[in-house]
Design a protein around this motif. Structure first.
Motif, PDB file in Angstrom:
ATOM      1  N   HIS A   1       1.091   3.817  -2.865  1.00 19.72           N
ATOM      2  CA  HIS A   1       1.543   5.190  -2.667  1.00 19.72           C
ATOM      3  C   HIS A   1       3.046   5.172  -2.408  1.00 19.72           C
ATOM      4  O   HIS A   1       3.525   4.396  -1.573  1.00 19.72           O
ATOM      5  CB  HIS A   1       0.814   5.765  -1.448  1.00 19.72           C
ATOM      6  CG  HIS A   1       0.790   7.252  -1.379  1.00 19.72           C
ATOM      7  ND1 HIS A   1      -0.256   7.960  -0.829  1.00 19.72           N
ATOM      8  CD2 HIS A   1       1.690   8.202  -1.773  1.00 19.72           C
ATOM      9  CE1 HIS A   1      -0.003   9.259  -0.881  1.00 19.72           C
ATOM     10  NE2 HIS A   1       1.169   9.419  -1.451  1.00 19.72           N
TER      11      HIS A   1
ATOM     12  N   ARG B   1      -2.500  -0.447  -6.097  1.00 23.55           N
ATOM     13  CA  ARG B   1      -2.747   0.986  -6.360  1.00 23.55           C
ATOM     14  C   ARG B   1      -2.222   1.793  -5.170  1.00 23.55           C
ATOM     15  O   ARG B   1      -2.933   2.575  -4.533  1.00 23.55           O
ATOM     16  CB  ARG B   1      -4.235   1.256  -6.599  1.00 23.55           C
ATOM     17  CG  ARG B   1      -4.756   0.683  -7.898  1.00 23.55           C
ATOM     18  CD  ARG B   1      -6.277   0.760  -8.013  1.00 23.55           C
ATOM     19  NE  ARG B   1      -6.758   2.128  -7.890  1.00 23.55           N
ATOM     20  CZ  ARG B   1      -6.886   2.976  -8.910  1.00 23.55           C
ATOM     21  NH1 ARG B   1      -6.499   2.610 -10.126  1.00 23.55           N
ATOM     22  NH2 ARG B   1      -7.366   4.187  -8.722  1.00 23.55           N
TER      23      ARG B   1
ATOM     24  N   GLY C   1      -3.031   4.545 -11.020  1.00 23.72           N
ATOM     25  CA  GLY C   1      -3.533   4.697  -9.662  1.00 23.72           C
ATOM     26  C   GLY C   1      -2.495   4.738  -8.572  1.00 23.72           C
ATOM     27  O   GLY C   1      -2.841   4.785  -7.386  1.00 23.72           O
TER      28      GLY C   1
ATOM     29  N   ARG D   1      -0.078   6.696  -6.331  1.00 25.14           N
ATOM     30  CA  ARG D   1       0.117   8.088  -5.919  1.00 25.14           C
ATOM     31  C   ARG D   1       1.563   8.303  -5.485  1.00 25.14           C
ATOM     32  O   ARG D   1       2.220   7.392  -4.974  1.00 25.14           O
ATOM     33  CB  ARG D   1      -0.833   8.456  -4.777  1.00 25.14           C
ATOM     34  CG  ARG D   1      -2.290   8.331  -5.153  1.00 25.14           C
ATOM     35  CD  ARG D   1      -3.227   8.997  -4.168  1.00 25.14           C
ATOM     36  NE  ARG D   1      -3.245   8.358  -2.865  1.00 25.14           N
ATOM     37  CZ  ARG D   1      -4.109   8.667  -1.891  1.00 25.14           C
ATOM     38  NH1 ARG D   1      -5.018   9.624  -2.088  1.00 25.14           N
ATOM     39  NH2 ARG D   1      -4.078   8.043  -0.733  1.00 25.14           N
TER      40      ARG D   1
ATOM     41  N   ARG E   1      -9.097   8.632  -1.879  1.00 28.37           N
ATOM     42  CA  ARG E   1      -8.560   8.309  -3.193  1.00 28.37           C
ATOM     43  C   ARG E   1      -8.938   9.308  -4.279  1.00 28.37           C
ATOM     44  O   ARG E   1      -8.390   9.260  -5.386  1.00 28.37           O
ATOM     45  CB  ARG E   1      -9.053   6.918  -3.627  1.00 28.37           C
ATOM     46  CG  ARG E   1      -8.487   5.774  -2.823  1.00 28.37           C
ATOM     47  CD  ARG E   1      -7.008   5.569  -3.004  1.00 28.37           C
ATOM     48  NE  ARG E   1      -6.555   5.594  -4.374  1.00 28.37           N
ATOM     49  CZ  ARG E   1      -5.302   5.304  -4.747  1.00 28.37           C
ATOM     50  NH1 ARG E   1      -4.403   4.981  -3.835  1.00 28.37           N
ATOM     51  NH2 ARG E   1      -4.949   5.352  -6.014  1.00 28.37           N
ATOM     52  N   ASP E   2      -9.863  10.225  -4.003  1.00 25.90           N
ATOM     53  CA  ASP E   2     -10.227  11.190  -5.025  1.00 25.90           C
ATOM     54  C   ASP E   2      -9.239  12.342  -5.113  1.00 25.90           C
ATOM     55  O   ASP E   2      -9.413  13.253  -5.926  1.00 25.90           O
ATOM     56  CB  ASP E   2     -11.633  11.738  -4.765  1.00 25.90           C
ATOM     57  CG  ASP E   2     -11.714  12.546  -3.473  1.00 25.90           C
ATOM     58  OD1 ASP E   2     -10.936  12.252  -2.545  1.00 25.90           O
ATOM     59  OD2 ASP E   2     -12.539  13.462  -3.403  1.00 25.90           O
TER      60      ASP E   2
ATOM     61  N   GLU F   1      -4.834  13.702  -4.238  1.00 25.69           N
ATOM     62  CA  GLU F   1      -3.434  13.307  -4.054  1.00 25.69           C
ATOM     63  C   GLU F   1      -2.634  14.520  -3.597  1.00 25.69           C
ATOM     64  O   GLU F   1      -2.695  15.583  -4.221  1.00 25.69           O
ATOM     65  CB  GLU F   1      -2.868  12.782  -5.382  1.00 25.69           C
ATOM     66  CG  GLU F   1      -1.390  12.432  -5.367  1.00 25.69           C
ATOM     67  CD  GLU F   1      -0.892  11.993  -6.737  1.00 25.69           C
ATOM     68  OE1 GLU F   1       0.216  11.437  -6.805  1.00 25.69           O
ATOM     69  OE2 GLU F   1      -1.624  12.204  -7.742  1.00 25.69           O
TER      70      GLU F   1
ATOM     71  N   ASP G   1       0.816  -1.204   0.000  1.00 20.65           N
ATOM     72  CA  ASP G   1       0.000   0.000   0.000  1.00 20.65           C
ATOM     73  C   ASP G   1       0.858   1.265   0.000  1.00 20.65           C
ATOM     74  O   ASP G   1       0.409   2.314  -0.448  1.00 20.65           O
ATOM     75  CB  ASP G   1      -0.934  -0.002   1.214  1.00 20.65           C
ATOM     76  CG  ASP G   1      -1.945  -1.126   1.124  1.00 20.65           C
ATOM     77  OD1 ASP G   1      -2.876  -1.011   0.310  1.00 20.65           O
ATOM     78  OD2 ASP G   1      -1.785  -2.132   1.837  1.00 20.65           O
TER      79      ASP G   1
END
Length: 229
Positions: free
Chosen positions: A125, A123, A166, A168, A216-217, A219, A75
């Motif tokens: 980070h 997806r 996806g 970030r 998640r919408d 960053e 993650d």
């Protein structure tokens, strides 16, 4: 339960981030330079997994990981480890340049490359804990600032490359933080070190977790943290 791989967990910002993640029940993988250091980290952070790989020799990271079990998904990948050696450009030997660039720039690039499949799968980070020296270079900070300017470029390129999938990417730019590295910097500068003047590592950890926990919408691409005193 999220899974994170972290460098620099032995002290300072890295230790503060690792402790916060552990306390909230996340799964930790901690990178250690050797088996002895890995044992120390497991004792300090009960329940954490460790990987052994020397950031000072990034060319061997792939070989080292090939002999160990890696997480299936990640993650987050948190790049916190770093080194600093101050001095005028005219007095800085090649060895210092090579070590600084290897640990602060080349190793994060290689570590990211090796773990991108797991990050893409989740997806995930990637967080780069950079420095104010990654935004402005001052006298006698040449090798360190060069490595951090490069780290900024690495993060910016990675963000554009992986955004569509996806993944970030966040860069955190702390000012001076009360860590063992800061004590070393003050010694090199010939200044008295007073940790109460600088940012607590826990405050930077809060900034890192804020970026990780953002819905998640959105960053957070860059976050600058400065001393408030």
């Amino acid at each position: 339960m999220a899974t994170h791989l972290l460098t620099g967990a032995g002290s300072g910002i890295g230790a503060a981030v690792a402790q916060r993640l552990l306390e909230r029940g996340d799964r930790l993988w901690l990178l250690a330079r050797d088996a002895g250091r890995a044992a120390e980290l497991r004792e300090r952070f009960p329940g954490a997994e460790t990987l052994v790989g020397n950031l000072a020799d990034p060319a061997k990271l792939a070989w080292a990981f090939g002999h160990q079990t890696l997480p299936l998904e990640l993650d987050s990948l948190l790049h916190v480890a770093g080194v600093v050696e101050l001095g005028p450009v005219g007095d800085t030997p090649v060895k210092v340049w090579q070590e600084t660039l290897a640990i602060n720039l080349v190793a994060p690039a290689e570590l990211t490359r090796l773990l991108l499949p797991q990050l893409r799968q989740a997806r995930g980070h990637v967080v780069f804990v950079n420095s104010g020296a990654g935004l402005t270079a001052h006298a006698e900070w040449g090798s360190y600032a060069a490595s951090k300017f490069g780290l900024r470029a690495l993060a910016d390129s990675l963000r554009q490359e992986e955004h569509g999938g996806g993944v970030r990417v966040t860069t955190v730019y702390p000012g001076r933080v009360a860590t063992p590295m800061q004590a070393k910097v003050h010694q090199q500068e010939g200044r008295e070190y007073d940790p109460t003047r600088w940012i607590a590592p826990e405050s930077v950890a809060t900034a890192v977790l804020t970026a990780l926990d953002l819905p998640r919408d959105a960053e957070i691409t860059e976050l600058t943290v400065r001393p408030g005193r």
